[in-house]
Design a protein around this motif. Structure first.
Motif: not given
Length: 510
Positions: A61-64, A54-59, A95-100, A78-90
């Motif tokens: 900054t766009g961070r995932l 389960l990934y949460w998106r910061d509205e 899914v984020l860009s096409h919303q599908t 998960g990652d309790p300190v939010g050290t990694k941003d997954f939004q650029h994983e293909q």
């Protein structure tokens, strides 16, 4: 329900019933701390996948950020300190860009990179990734499930997207209204530690196990798991790995009793080509395979003395030397050892090295046998029955009071493993949706008065099982339970106290 009926799921009604149950569970029992874990546990069970995230998106900054993960039956936060941003994983970016939703059924021909998934001994074969939306129909996160077998996961997309969206909306509501969340938490039972570690049990004995896991999981300490056969030592080892900083690396298991001395040494340390007759190529040992991760040495008490000396060097120096190699090299491996033997007694007998024992016992955890875990038998039985029903694609089964009484009366010398096998078999034999004593095939308790309980003790045991079962059916609400039983609430409270049913055994609901 229309979306579920239009899919090709084998048993859509059973799936819909299980899905509805999880919605209710998330809505009633979930709080800010436990919601993400409950969601990924639900997804893993519903989709029958080894991995759910389960990934949460910061509205703003766009961070995932990864906020919960369920891997091979073990839950981690998960990652309790939010050290990694997954939004650029293909996969996630698509899914984020096409919303599908995106479903991949054959990774061998996929153009998408999926290296962000946890590394496993068996490669990932199928994946489904769905967008999650908030009340304003904006992307609020992503839900992912993956299987090591080729599966048609597309049919789960709509229902899992709705489940994940509901979870994040509930989470946002609790975060925005902390006072309401605080009141809700006061009216519910304290979230069971199993929501964090993926373990089942609310007994006092298991509370101590949870406490110790919480102390050691974020350290590099060597852990020694001790307990009878079948108490779940490997499950606890996976929980420690999956909840700690090494969760993205490999978790490797080696049973020290499964190989003769020569083969065990080559398996652990590896070898170079020509090291011995038949060594026609270089072989990577398990210490190297677990580099950066965790190596579980199961049945450590069966390791030969000569190998114990070499293991001691790994623990002391952090380096291994493969057979036939001219030099040693460094490895970064966390060692967890497990045994059902009394290593201290073996040290006294000279069959286990004293210096290795103290190295391994840097942080010992004693796992309680099932007979000491109060009413965890019933919790575990229900959990195993639910999983077995899903695996067999059957309607969820219920339990007869007589069957529950038999379970609570059995000593379970084989512990949790014996209980799981017993329940799996009972679910398979059960044709009418209710597990009866005949499906359990347990021997009747002895009738000799010298070893049997008194009539009063026997009746109290039956009543205890019956009351706990009623409380579970009513989600711990004592008012509803008293109404169902046709007694005054104060009478029920008296019987709960008289039978020593602690509040931790069932959720408090009023």
């Amino acid at each position: 329900m229309r979306d579920i009926r239009s899919t090709q799921l084998s048993h859509p009604l059973a799936y819909a019933d299980a899905l509805l149950g999880w919605f209710i569970h998330l809505g009633i029992d979930g709080d800010e701390a436990s919601l993400p874990g409950l969601c990924v546990t639900a997804v893993a069970q519903l989709s029958q996948c080894e991995l759910s995230q389960l990934y949460w998106r910061d509205e703003s900054t766009g961070r995932l950020e990864l906020i919960a993960q369920h891997l091979s039956g073990v839950l981690c936060p998960g990652d309790p300190v939010g050290t990694k941003d997954f939004q650029h994983e293909q996969v996630l970016h698509y899914v984020l860009s096409h919303q599908t939703a995106l479903s991949l059924e054959d990774f061998s021909s996929s153009v998408y990179e999926y290296g962000f998934l946890p590394a496993m001994a068996t490669a990932w074969a199928a994946l489904s990734c769905v967008p999650l939306f908030n009340r304003d129909k904006a992307i609020s996160g992503v839900l992912l499930c993956a299987s090591q077998c080729r599966k048609h996961l597309q049919d789960y997309s709509v229902s899992l997207s709705q489940l994940g969206s509901f979870t994040l909306m509930q989470l946002a509501l609790l975060r925005c209204q902390p006072s309401l969340g605080s009141v809700a938490r006061q009216n519910q039972c304290t979230p069971a530690p199993r929501a964090e570690f993926g373990l089942v049990g609310s007994s006092t004995a298991m509370d101590e196990t949870y406490r110790l896991i919480g102390k050691v999981m974020h350290t590099s300490y060597t852990v020694l798991l001790r307990g009878e056969t079948g108490t779940g030592k490997e499950v606890v080892a996976r929980a420690i790995h999956s909840a700690g900083a090494r969760r993205s690396k490999a978790f490797v298991v080696q049973n020290c009793a499964a190989f003769p001395e020569g083969l065990l040494e080559s398996e652990l340390f590896g070898y170079r080509k020509g090291a011995f007759t038949g060594a026609e190529r270089n072989h990577t040992g398990l210490f190297d395979a677990a580099h950066g991760g965790t190596l579980l040495l199961d049945e450590i008490g069966d390791m030969p003395l000569s190998l114990q000396a070499k293991l001691l060097r790994v623990l002391q120096e952090g380096e291994v030397r493969p057979l036939g190699a001219s030099a040693a090299h460094k490895v970064d491996v966390r060692i967890i050892a497990a045994t059902h033997r009394d290593l201290a007694a073996m040290v006294a007998q000279g069959s286990f090295r004293e210096d290795l024992y103290y190295r391994l016992a840097q942080f010992p955890i004693e796992l309680p046998p099932l007979r000491e875990r109060d009413d965890d038998v019933l919790l575990l039985a229900r959990e195993f029955a639910q999983k077995a029903s899903l695996a067999l694609e059957r309607e969820p089964v219920s339990w007869s009071s007589a069957a529950l009484d038999q379970l609570s009366s059995h000593a379970f010398p084989g512990n949790v493993r014996e209980l799981k096998c017993l329940v799996d078999r009972a679910v398979l034999l059960c044709d009418d949706g209710v597990i009866l004593p005949a499906h359990l095939s347990l021997s009747a308790p002895p009738t000799d008065e010298s070893v049997d309980a008194t009539l009063r003790q026997r009746l109290e045991r039956v009543e205890r099982v019956f009351l706990i079962d009623c409380l579970h059916k009513n989600r711990g609400n004592r008012t509803r339970t008293a109404r169902e039983l046709g007694v005054a609430r104060r009478t029920l409270l008296y019987r709960l106290a008289r039978l020593k049913i602690p509040l931790g055994d069932v959720c408090e609901g009023g």
